[in-house]
Design a protein around this motif. Structure first.
Motif: not given
Length: 200
Positions: A32-40, A79-84, A148-157
């Motif tokens: 489970i990847d909780a998005g964002h964190g830290g200063d983001d 609550d800390h930042s993590m690079e993608l 909603g719907t299932v869509k395609e996206a070019p997200f990094y992860i």
């Protein structure tokens, strides 16, 4: 860099320990990847921060899991930042059955609401990712969170994880009904339970 290596070593050691008494063939691993964190902070509305809500839900998923055949690993536990790139490195090192990246949406149109799922067009894991996304949407989409719907996206992860991967947008903080539900303990408990049910 030392912090990144430390996190990777700790996570790897933890997962190794978890699997030590259970065959990898019979133990299902979900990240489970909780998005964002830290200063983001991610999306912020009325003082509510996306990073805090998704981390809370992620921790509830892990806490609610009582199955000996399922292991939940939190990619961001705190609550800390993590690079993608750091997140993907850990994901690919652990080689899970599925990674779910958890986020919350927002829009200038306050009538927009509901949960959406995104997958990569990566053919190697497309069918598995789509199937997982559809099951998650069926479970989470209720009278409280419109499906909603299932869509395609070019997200990094999504693009760079060597496993089935889904990004979930768990409603809109900009929509009052969604916001009330996803910021409540009851709503967060129910969302966590539905995600857990979907991945068993």
């Amino acid at each position: 860099m030392k912090t990144k290596i430390k996190v990777l070593v700790i996570l790897s050691a933890a997962v190794f320990g978890l699997f030590a008494f259970k065959s990898l063939d019979t133990k299902k691993l979900i990240i489970i990847d909780a998005g964002h964190g830290g200063d983001d902070h991610g999306t912020t509305v009325n003082g509510l921060q996306e990073k805090i809500i998704v981390e809370t839900i992620a921790k509830k998923i892990k806490a609610q899991n009582k199955s000996d055949n399922l292991e939940i690993v939190l990619l961001r536990d705190g609550d800390h930042s993590m690079e993608l790139s750091e997140r993907v490195s850990i994901i690919n090192n652990l080689n899970p059955s599925l990674v779910i990246s958890v986020h919350i949406n927002a829009s200038r149109d306050v009538t927009k609401n509901g949960v959406d799922a995104y997958i990569s067009s990566n053919k190697a894991f497309y069918d598995q990712s789509k199937e997982s996304a559809e099951v998650l949407m069926e479970k989470i989409g209720t009278e409280f969170l419109v499906k909603g719907t299932v869509k395609e996206a070019p997200f990094y992860i999504l693009k760079n994880s060597n496993c089935p991967a889904v990004t979930l947008e768990l409603g809109y903080l900009s929509n009052q009904n969604d916001r009330n539900y996803i910021s409540s303990e009851k709503g967060q408990d129910e969302i966590a339970a539905k995600i857990l049910e979907a991945v068993k």
